[in-house]
Design a protein around this motif. Structure first.
Motif, PDB file in Angstrom:
ATOM      1  N   SER A 151       0.832  -1.202   0.000  1.00  0.00           N
ATOM      2  CA  SER A 151       0.000   0.000   0.000  1.00  0.00           C
ATOM      3  C   SER A 151       0.868   1.255   0.000  1.00  0.00           C
ATOM      4  N   LYS A 156       0.496  11.835  -1.382  1.00  0.00           N
ATOM      5  CA  LYS A 156      -0.133  12.986  -0.734  1.00  0.00           C
ATOM      6  C   LYS A 156      -1.087  13.696  -1.697  1.00  0.00           C
ATOM      7  N   LYS A 158      -4.576  15.032  -3.391  1.00  0.00           N
ATOM      8  CA  LYS A 158      -5.694  15.730  -2.769  1.00  0.00           C
ATOM      9  C   LYS A 158      -6.917  14.826  -2.626  1.00  0.00           C
ATOM     10  N   GLU A 159      -7.071  13.893  -3.580  1.00  0.00           N
ATOM     11  CA  GLU A 159      -8.235  13.009  -3.545  1.00  0.00           C
ATOM     12  C   GLU A 159      -8.006  11.837  -2.599  1.00  0.00           C
ATOM     13  N   LYS A 160      -9.064  11.420  -1.924  1.00  0.00           N
ATOM     14  CA  LYS A 160      -9.017  10.172  -1.186  1.00  0.00           C
ATOM     15  C   LYS A 160      -9.108   9.041  -2.196  1.00  0.00           C
ATOM     16  N   VAL A 161      -8.282   8.022  -2.011  1.00  0.00           N
ATOM     17  CA  VAL A 161      -8.273   6.915  -2.964  1.00  0.00           C
ATOM     18  C   VAL A 161      -8.572   5.607  -2.230  1.00  0.00           C
ATOM     19  N   GLY A 162      -9.122   4.651  -2.991  1.00  0.00           N
ATOM     20  CA  GLY A 162      -9.501   3.375  -2.419  1.00  0.00           C
ATOM     21  C   GLY A 162      -8.339   2.399  -2.349  1.00  0.00           C
ATOM     22  N   THR A 163      -8.663   1.171  -1.939  1.00  0.00           N
ATOM     23  CA  THR A 163      -7.632   0.147  -1.713  1.00  0.00           C
ATOM     24  C   THR A 163      -6.852  -0.165  -2.978  1.00  0.00           C
ATOM     25  N   HIS A 165      -6.373   1.686  -5.651  1.00  0.00           N
ATOM     26  CA  HIS A 165      -5.532   2.807  -6.049  1.00  0.00           C
ATOM     27  C   HIS A 165      -4.324   2.945  -5.124  1.00  0.00           C
ATOM     28  N   ARG A 166      -4.515   2.709  -3.837  1.00  0.00           N
ATOM     29  CA  ARG A 166      -3.392   2.791  -2.912  1.00  0.00           C
ATOM     30  C   ARG A 166      -2.375   1.687  -3.192  1.00  0.00           C
ATOM     31  N   SER A 183     -11.605   1.811 -11.538  1.00  0.00           N
ATOM     32  CA  SER A 183     -12.450   1.961 -10.356  1.00  0.00           C
ATOM     33  C   SER A 183     -13.796   1.283 -10.578  1.00  0.00           C
TER      34      SER A 183
END
Length: 207
Positions: A151, A156, A158-163, A165-166, A183
């Motif tokens: 992971s 850093k 700006k968008e929150k990303v899911g599993t 994407h991480r 996605s």
């Protein structure tokens, strides 16, 4: 990032031409808002179409730039990504470049199968035991599926990303792999490289 310092003159010229055209469209839109008391939604749509066209050109160029030396099957990958995007089937696909990553991915099921869009789509079909993990591709071979990628640690954005994407970002932080992500929530296609995530509009790649 590799390849960015010496972009072909043709690509630079095409991008400048398209961006100048976009700027003209925006200026005309602004003028229309000042001079006319009418609905401008159609004008916004034209600007949006042009922006998507520019994004399409850039996405296609960069994927070719980063992957052509490492696989002859870009078309298979893009066809598969498009199909998965349209169906909202999530996917995580790492394309091996120079770095050895045997110690970086875990728990995968060895396949050593010939790369094909239909096989990739089957792997990521919801309910398939392997669909939650990542696929590792080397040249024209699907090496393994159901892999666990590290992971992201330093991302850093700006968008929150899911599993998924991480995981894509995480593998690209510690190797030179390019990792494509689809996605399942939005169908959006992205790719991670050198610890950064680059989103592509749905339907935004074709070779």
């Amino acid at each position: 990032m590799d390849g960015e310092k010496h972009l072909p003159k043709e690509f630079n010229y095409r991008m400048h031409h398209l961006l100048d055209h976009l700027q003209d469209k925006i200026e005309n839109l602004k003028q229309t808002m000042v001079e006319k008391d009418c609905c401008i939604l159609n004008d916004f749509e034209e600007v949006n179409k042009l922006f998507k066209s520019i994004h399409h050109n850039a996405a296609t160029f960069y994927l070719q730039l980063y992957l052509e030396p490492y696989t002859k099957h870009l078309e298979i990958l893009t066809v598969c990504a498009q199909a998965l995007s349209e169906k909202r089937h999530g996917a995580l696909i790492a394309i091996k470049r120079k770095d050895a990553i045997d110690t970086l991915v875990h728990s995968g099921v060895p396949l050593h199968a010939k790369l094909s869009a239909s096989l990739l789509e089957a792997i990521f079909y919801p309910g398939n035991p392997l669909h939650d993990g990542g696929v590792l591709i080397e040249e024209d071979t699907i090496i393994s599926a159901g892999n666990i990628f590290p992971s992201a640690v330093h991302f850093k954005g700006k968008e929150k990303v899911g599993t998924r994407h991480r995981a894509a970002i995480g593998l690209s932080e510690i190797s030179d792999e390019l990792v494509m992500v689809v996605s399942e929530e939005t169908g959006r296609i992205s790719f991670a490289l050198s610890g950064a995530l680059y989103p592509i509009q749905p339907g935004g790649i074709s070779l």
